[in-house]
Design an enzyme around this catalytic site. Structure first.
Site, PDB file in Angstrom:
ATOM      1  N   TYR A 155       0.834  -1.208   0.000  1.00  0.00           N
ATOM      2  CA  TYR A 155       0.000   0.000   0.000  1.00  0.00           C
ATOM      3  C   TYR A 155       0.873   1.264   0.000  1.00  0.00           C
ATOM      4  O   TYR A 155       0.625   2.208  -0.761  1.00  0.00           O
ATOM      5  CB  TYR A 155      -0.903  -0.047   1.235  1.00  0.00           C
ATOM      6  CG  TYR A 155      -1.927   1.046   1.348  1.00  0.00           C
ATOM      7  CD1 TYR A 155      -3.125   0.983   0.632  1.00  0.00           C
ATOM      8  CD2 TYR A 155      -1.722   2.134   2.190  1.00  0.00           C
ATOM      9  CE1 TYR A 155      -4.082   1.989   0.762  1.00  0.00           C
ATOM     10  CE2 TYR A 155      -2.673   3.132   2.326  1.00  0.00           C
ATOM     11  CZ  TYR A 155      -3.852   3.058   1.615  1.00  0.00           C
ATOM     12  OH  TYR A 155      -4.791   4.045   1.742  1.00  0.00           O
ATOM     13  N   LYS A 159       1.041   4.096  -2.878  1.00  0.00           N
ATOM     14  CA  LYS A 159       0.661   5.484  -2.574  1.00  0.00           C
ATOM     15  C   LYS A 159       1.838   6.439  -2.775  1.00  0.00           C
ATOM     16  O   LYS A 159       1.640   7.594  -3.170  1.00  0.00           O
ATOM     17  CB  LYS A 159       0.111   5.586  -1.147  1.00  0.00           C
ATOM     18  CG  LYS A 159      -1.222   4.852  -0.942  1.00  0.00           C
ATOM     19  CD  LYS A 159      -2.327   5.426  -1.824  1.00  0.00           C
ATOM     20  CE  LYS A 159      -3.695   4.864  -1.488  1.00  0.00           C
ATOM     21  NZ  LYS A 159      -4.765   5.390  -2.361  1.00  0.00           N
TER      22      LYS A 159
HETATM   23  P1  NAD Z   1     -13.315   2.267   0.783  1.00  0.00           P
HETATM   24  O1  NAD Z   1     -12.816   0.870   0.814  1.00  0.00           O
HETATM   25  O2  NAD Z   1     -14.525   2.609   1.554  1.00  0.00           O
HETATM   26  O3  NAD Z   1     -13.526   2.767  -0.716  1.00  0.00           O
HETATM   27  C1  NAD Z   1     -12.700   2.387  -1.767  1.00  0.00           C
HETATM   28  C2  NAD Z   1     -13.541   2.364  -3.023  1.00  0.00           C
HETATM   29  O4  NAD Z   1     -12.724   1.960  -4.124  1.00  0.00           O
HETATM   30  C3  NAD Z   1     -14.684   1.359  -2.925  1.00  0.00           C
HETATM   31  O5  NAD Z   1     -15.863   1.952  -3.383  1.00  0.00           O
HETATM   32  C4  NAD Z   1     -14.243   0.242  -3.852  1.00  0.00           C
HETATM   33  O6  NAD Z   1     -15.305  -0.457  -4.457  1.00  0.00           O
HETATM   34  C5  NAD Z   1     -13.464   1.021  -4.890  1.00  0.00           C
HETATM   35  N1  NAD Z   1     -12.575   0.162  -5.671  1.00  0.00           N
HETATM   36  C6  NAD Z   1     -11.736  -0.797  -5.198  1.00  0.00           C
HETATM   37  N2  NAD Z   1     -11.137  -1.409  -6.220  1.00  0.00           N
HETATM   38  C7  NAD Z   1     -11.591  -0.819  -7.364  1.00  0.00           C
HETATM   39  C8  NAD Z   1     -11.341  -1.013  -8.736  1.00  0.00           C
HETATM   40  N3  NAD Z   1     -10.468  -1.960  -9.156  1.00  0.00           N
HETATM   41  N4  NAD Z   1     -11.973  -0.240  -9.642  1.00  0.00           N
HETATM   42  C9  NAD Z   1     -12.855   0.712  -9.233  1.00  0.00           C
HETATM   43  N5  NAD Z   1     -13.136   0.941  -7.939  1.00  0.00           N
HETATM   44  C10 NAD Z   1     -12.505   0.182  -7.017  1.00  0.00           C
HETATM   45  O7  NAD Z   1     -12.084   3.148   1.263  1.00  0.00           O
HETATM   46  P2  NAD Z   1     -11.915   4.715   1.548  1.00  0.00           P
HETATM   47  O8  NAD Z   1     -11.394   4.821   2.924  1.00  0.00           O
HETATM   48  O9  NAD Z   1     -13.109   5.498   1.136  1.00  0.00           O
HETATM   49  O10 NAD Z   1     -10.687   5.017   0.573  1.00  0.00           O
HETATM   50  C11 NAD Z   1     -10.765   5.812  -0.593  1.00  0.00           C
HETATM   51  C12 NAD Z   1      -9.344   6.168  -1.006  1.00  0.00           C
HETATM   52  O11 NAD Z   1      -8.722   6.912   0.035  1.00  0.00           O
HETATM   53  C13 NAD Z   1      -8.451   4.956  -1.245  1.00  0.00           C
HETATM   54  O12 NAD Z   1      -7.584   5.205  -2.332  1.00  0.00           O
HETATM   55  C14 NAD Z   1      -7.664   4.855   0.036  1.00  0.00           C
HETATM   56  O13 NAD Z   1      -6.432   4.198  -0.149  1.00  0.00           O
HETATM   57  C15 NAD Z   1      -7.500   6.313   0.385  1.00  0.00           C
HETATM   58  N6  NAD Z   1      -7.182   6.565   1.780  1.00  0.00           N
HETATM   59  C16 NAD Z   1      -8.051   6.203   2.769  1.00  0.00           C
HETATM   60  C17 NAD Z   1      -7.699   6.469   4.094  1.00  0.00           C
HETATM   61  C18 NAD Z   1      -8.587   6.106   5.252  1.00  0.00           C
HETATM   62  O14 NAD Z   1      -8.156   6.270   6.404  1.00  0.00           O
HETATM   63  N7  NAD Z   1      -9.816   5.633   5.023  1.00  0.00           N
HETATM   64  C19 NAD Z   1      -6.483   7.072   4.388  1.00  0.00           C
HETATM   65  C20 NAD Z   1      -5.635   7.431   3.349  1.00  0.00           C
HETATM   66  C21 NAD Z   1      -6.004   7.175   2.048  1.00  0.00           C
END
Ligand code: NAD
Length: 247
Positions: A155, A159
């Site tokens: 990851y 990133k």
């Molecule tokens: P989440 O798991 O709720 O949402 C991720 C979304 O991506 C889901 O809707 C999933 O269906 C979609 N997805 C996964 N694989 C896919 C693919 N191959 N094609 C299209 N869509 C796909 O997670 P989140 O927390 O809302 O995360 C959203 C983004 O933010 C991610 O990139 C995550 O790495 C990043 N992020 C999240 C956090 C956190 O603390 N939640 C922190 C830093 C970064």
């Protein structure tokens, strides 16, 4: 923030941060392409909410890790709305494990979605943005990409790679009035972080100067700013939304 008449595409928009981003862009006046990959009901619910903001939504299934599907997603956006102004690369997954125990499939899956997925959609979107001489690309990275994290080498690598992609594309397309920035969230309350055990959560909150976890809306507010005219002179940047966690 006024995005009237603009078209925004948000990947992985059926829940979490992607959902909040889709809604805030809709409230600012943009028509929104709501991309989902698995859960059509959740995607439809977001598309319905976008519609209630008084703009148009296009719900579109695509796995962004597949170049053909990512290109099809971008083409569907342009076919429906005639333009693509804003691309938010939000889709992401985790497959956590210590490096010694990490399977090839877990490494490949995370790199394919979190990094190659953004490349796939960016390449497809740029064809239209370059012609229009306008574009806003916003990549959702993570503070893990800046700091690393034990158990998340795949990851963190993806990133961090997304930050390199952001800066390189920003240099390539700046002369065409296209900005490319990365947002680095800290610990945001979504289904992705729901699965972390309580002791990990307790340790993390102790590291956050603002003393709380973030919300998807905290991240979406920055994305909306970067998508708007007020951010016209900002490109190639990585901006944390983390309550001070990565200071
Ligand atoms: P989440 O798991 O709720 O949402 C991720 C979304 O991506 C889901 O809707 C999933 O269906 C979609 N997805 C996964 N694989 C896919 C693919 N191959 N094609 C299209 N869509 C796909 O997670 P989140 O927390 O809302 O995360 C959203 C983004 O933010 C991610 O990139 C995550 O790495 C990043 N992020 C999240 C956090 C956190 O603390 N939640 C922190 C830093 C970064």
């Amino acid at each position: 923030m006024n995005l009237d008449g603009k078209t925004a595409l948000v990947t992985g928009a059926s829940r979490g941060i992607g959902r909040a981003v889709a809604l805030v862009l809709a409230q600012a006046g943009a028509n929104v392409v709501v991309n989902y990959v698995h859960n059509v009901q959740a995607g439809q619910a977001v598309a319905d909410e976008v519609g209630r903001a008084g703009v148009r939504a296009l719900l579109f299934k695509a796995d962004v890790s597949r170049p053909d599907e990512a290109a099809g997603l971008v083409e569907a956006a342009v076919a429906e709305f005639g333009r693509l102004d804003i691309l938010v690369n939000n889709a992401g997954i985790t497959r956590d494990n210590l490096v010694l125990r990490m399977a090839d499939t877990d490494w490949d899956a995370v790199l394919s979605v979190n990094l190659k997925g953004a490349f796939n959609t960016t390449r497809a979107a740029l064809r239209h943005m370059l012609k229009a001489r306008y574009g806003r690309i916003i990549n959702i990275s993570s503070i893990i990409g800046l700091r690393g994290n034990a158990g998340q080498a795949n990851y963190a690598a993806a990133k961090a790679g997304l930050i390199g992609l952001t800066k390189s594309v920003a240099r390539e397309v700046g002369s065409r009035n296209i900005t490319v920035n990365a947002v680095a969230p800290g610990f945001i309350l979504t289904e992705m972080t729901d699965k972390l055990p309580q002791d990990v959560r307790n340790r993390m909150i102790a590291e956050i100067p603002l003393g709380r976890f973030g919300t998807p809306e905290d991240v979406a507010a920055l994305v909306a700013f970067l998508a708007g005219d007020s951010a016209a002179y900002i490109t190639g940047q990585v901006i944390a939304v983390d309550g001070g966690m990565a200071i």
